[in-house]
Design a protein around this motif. Structure first.
Motif, mmCIF file in Angstrom:
data_model
loop_
_atom_site.group_PDB
_atom_site.id
_atom_site.type_symbol
_atom_site.label_atom_id
_atom_site.label_comp_id
_atom_site.label_asym_id
_atom_site.label_seq_id
_atom_site.Cartn_x
_atom_site.Cartn_y
_atom_site.Cartn_z
ATOM 1 N N THR A 52 -10.443 -0.382 -6.809
ATOM 2 C CA THR A 52 -9.639 0.817 -7.028
ATOM 3 C C THR A 52 -9.271 0.904 -8.501
ATOM 4 O O THR A 52 -8.828 -0.075 -9.100
ATOM 5 C CB THR A 52 -8.374 0.804 -6.155
ATOM 6 O OG1 THR A 52 -8.780 0.762 -4.781
ATOM 7 C CG2 THR A 52 -7.531 2.041 -6.380
ATOM 8 N N GLN B 62 -5.716 7.782 -8.202
ATOM 9 C CA GLN B 62 -6.612 6.639 -8.163
ATOM 10 C C GLN B 62 -7.942 7.066 -7.550
ATOM 11 O O GLN B 62 -8.015 8.072 -6.849
ATOM 12 C CB GLN B 62 -6.037 5.514 -7.303
ATOM 13 C CG GLN B 62 -4.773 4.891 -7.839
ATOM 14 C CD GLN B 62 -4.293 3.769 -6.933
ATOM 15 O OE1 GLN B 62 -4.415 3.849 -5.717
ATOM 16 N NE2 GLN B 62 -3.768 2.723 -7.538
ATOM 17 N N THR C 85 -11.150 4.965 -5.427
ATOM 18 C CA THR C 85 -11.649 3.708 -4.884
ATOM 19 C C THR C 85 -13.159 3.778 -4.840
ATOM 20 O O THR C 85 -13.727 4.711 -4.275
ATOM 21 C CB THR C 85 -11.067 3.446 -3.473
ATOM 22 O OG1 THR C 85 -9.648 3.326 -3.587
ATOM 23 C CG2 THR C 85 -11.633 2.168 -2.881
#
Length: 172
Positions: free
Chosen positions: A56, A64, A66
């Motif tokens: 991540t 964010q 991932t």
């Protein structure tokens, strides 16, 4: 000749297993990867979940992404594989359960070409806030390398940009 390759194969299998165990794949993300494998494989290929690696990255103060690298092997009943990279937006359902929304997926490696052996992505500053640039170290095959043993270090430059739909694109 086959006996000389056995130790190298065992070492590679142990390394991949250790890497996968060091950063376990969340159950909700594992389910999304299984769905992608189903979409990307042919009638003979299968996923290799033990080799899935995740990371991540912060893309801004609030957001964010991932990344998941996974393998699909055995296309056309052969002894071959393709490595894919998928980008997901981590989120939660109304009930608070983890959820991962697919942003994009690309064919990133395979036998005789290149491989991501350890997912160690870094975010690179982009020209705009809406464009996320990501660099990932890879190993590339040179002339004379065995198909599944690349020896030349390299870097893949990726762009994750746009609003909807978001696109994951390899840059030169």
């Amino acid at each position: 000749m086959k006996l000389r390759l056995l130790p190298a194969s065992l070492l590679l299998a142990c390394t991949v297993t250790q890497a996968a165990d060091a950063n376990p794949v969340p159950k909700a993300l594992e389910e999304q990867v299984v769905r992608l494998v189903t979409l990307l494989k042919d009638g003979f290929a299968t996923g290799y979940p033990e080799a899935t690696r995740v990371q991540t990255l912060n893309t801004s103060r609030e957001n964010q992404v991932t990344l998941a690298v996974f393998i699909v092997e055995g296309f056309y009943k052969g002894n071959n594989y393709r490595q894919y990279l998928a980008a997901f937006k981590p989120d939660a359902t109304e009930a608070g359960a983890a959820h991962y929304t697919l942003l994009g997926v690309i064919h990133i490696g395979g036998g005789g070409w290149r491989a991501i052996q350890a997912l160690d992505a870094t975010r690179v500053s982009g020209p705009t806030d809406r464009q996320v640039l990501i660099d990932i170290p890879v190993m590339e095959n040179r002339v004379g390398d065995a198909v599944n043993f690349p020896s030349k270090p390299g870097v893949v430059h990726l762009s994750l940009s746009g609003d909807a739909p978001v696109r994951l694109v390899e840059k030169d």
